[in-house]
Each structure stands twice: as C-alpha cells, then as structure tokens.
Design a protein around this motif. Structure first.
Motif: not given
Length: 272
Positions: A225-239
């Motif tokens: 979203a524009d300059t914002n980045i949102h990630i949904l997932g588990s802790v390891q996958n988010i990393k």
C-alpha cells in the motif's frame, strides 16, 4: 572479694538447676495452650567479660503443612492461587473498536456478510458497523467461550482494513500462530522521487509477479500500500518474506532474490 564469691555461688546454683540448655525443644500440649513469651536471656557479668545465654523459640518439626493455616499455604506473593473455574472465565463486557480507513469503507460494506459471520459463529462476539465513527465495534456476549476472542476478532478486522482479502484474513481466527507485520520503505532506506518509485516497482514486479513469487515461496500474504508493506503469516515465514522485500528495496535484482528464496524453500522442506 566476698561480693564476687557470692555471685559465683549463685551462678553455680543456677547452672546446676538447668544443666542442659537446648535450642530446639519438643512442643508439649501444655506449652501450646499458653501465650508465646519473649525469649528469656540471662546475663552474667564477670571480670573477663560478659556472658549471655539465650534460649531460642521452640519449633516443632513434626507439624505437617496440612495443619498450617491458609495464610501459610499461600504463594510467596501472599495471594491464594486461582481455581480452575476462575481461570476459565471470560471477561464480561470486553469491548474493542477497530478504525477503518476511508478507502476501505466501500469494500467493508460489500463484504460485510463475510466479515461478521465468522466473528459471530466462530467466536460468539457481538459485532456492529459504526458508520459515524467509521469503525467496527466488537463486544463479548454470553456465547463467548475463548478469553482471547476479542483480540482475535480485532486482528481479523484490522487485517481486512489493511487490505488483505477476507479469505486470507480469516486464517487469523482459525490458526493461533499467525501474526501481522507492517513497516515502511523509509524504515529500510530513505528514498525520494524516482528512486522510491523504482523500489516499489521492484517489490511488485510486472503485473505483481515478484510479489506473488515471494508469497508462494515464503507461504505468506503481502499487501503493498504505497510505501507501507504489510505481511501476514507465521513468525518464521514473515522473516523470510521481509528479508526478500528488504533486499529488493536496497537494490538487489529480482533474479538474485529468486535464487535466495529457492534455497530457503529447499531448506524449509528438509526441516519439515
């Protein structure tokens, strides 16, 4: 000298009456009925120095912990432990309000049936859309069983407000190890003008190709979203997904990021 000899005779007579002084004595029934007295002491003055004989308080080691009062059986903090019934109760009248951005109000109205249905059926919450405040309000009810139902529902609504699809956000209600992570491009590197636009283009790719590849390789969902980045997932996958996005922001070509994701994906398959 006569006064000194008289004092020694008196001391000798007292010691003969009490030949043994014990620091620990058994607790008799007669002594337990009496009120506790302060420890007795006997001071003896002599030319060589002062001698003090003190009897310690009586402690009965045969007394079991079951006969101790309830205040002794309490924890070190001084409070009684909660019962199982008290621990399993849900906080009544717990309320949460999640703000909705203006550009997500129309999609919220369109998908409202798909949003409030899992909140009511799966979590037993009371849900309403406050159009005046532009927010979704959640509240516990008599059918709420899970103590963290309000928090799960708030995370679900927040994920939808950030731009995730309803089917992706509903995974927050079904699984316990999913989280949201948000950051901005300027948190990684300060970019302006065309440099910022090119960084966003590297993350998205042609037709969203790079973003979809990162999602499939790391088993996450990404919203740009524009300059914002949102990630949904588990802790390891988010990393894993965050490292790939950061590499693209810093200027790595997509081919190099693909190779790294391929290596990490093979390592994850071997681990599991």
């Amino acid at each position: 000298m006569a006064h000194k000899s008289h004092r020694q005779k008196a001391l000798k007579a007292q010691l003969e009456e009490q030949p043994v002084i014990s620091l620990v004595q058994p607790l008799s029934s007669s002594s337990s009925s009496k009120t506790p007295q302060s420890p007795s002491s006997m001071d003896v003055d002599d030319d060589d120095g002062d001698v003090m004989i003190t009897s310690a308080p009586v402690i009965d080691s045969s007394t079991s912990t079951s006969t101790l009062p309830s205040t002794v059986q309490a924890s070190s903090s001084g409070f009684q432990p909660l019962s199982n019934a008290a621990q399993s109760t849900v906080l009544k009248n717990e309320f949460r309000r999640v703000a909705i951005p203006p550009h997500r109000l129309s999609p919220l109205k369109r998908d409202w049936v798909n949003i409030y249905t899992p909140l009511v059926e799966m979590l037993g919450l009371q849900v309403r859309m406050n159009v005046k405040r532009r927010a979704v309000e959640l509240k516990t009810s008599g059918h709420t069983v899970d103590s963290g139902a309000v928090q799960k529902g708030a995370d679900f609504v927040k994920a939808y407000a950030l731009g995730f699809d309803v089917n992706d956000a509903i995974a927050l209600l079904r699984l316990d190890d999913l989280y949201l992570d948000s950051f901005e491009i300027k948190d990684v590197k300060t970019l302006h003008g065309d440099h910022l636009s090119r960084a966003i283009g590297r993350i998205a790719g042609e037709g969203g190709k790079v973003k979809f590849t990162i999602e499939n390789a790391s088993r996450t969902r990404i919203v740009l979203a524009d300059t914002n980045i949102h990630i949904l997932g588990s802790v390891q996958n988010i990393k894993i997904a965050r490292d790939a996005v950061v590499s693209l922001i810093l200027g790595s070509p997509p081919g190099k990021v693909y190779a790294h994701l391929k290596t990490v994906g093979a390592r994850m398959k071997q681990r599991f």
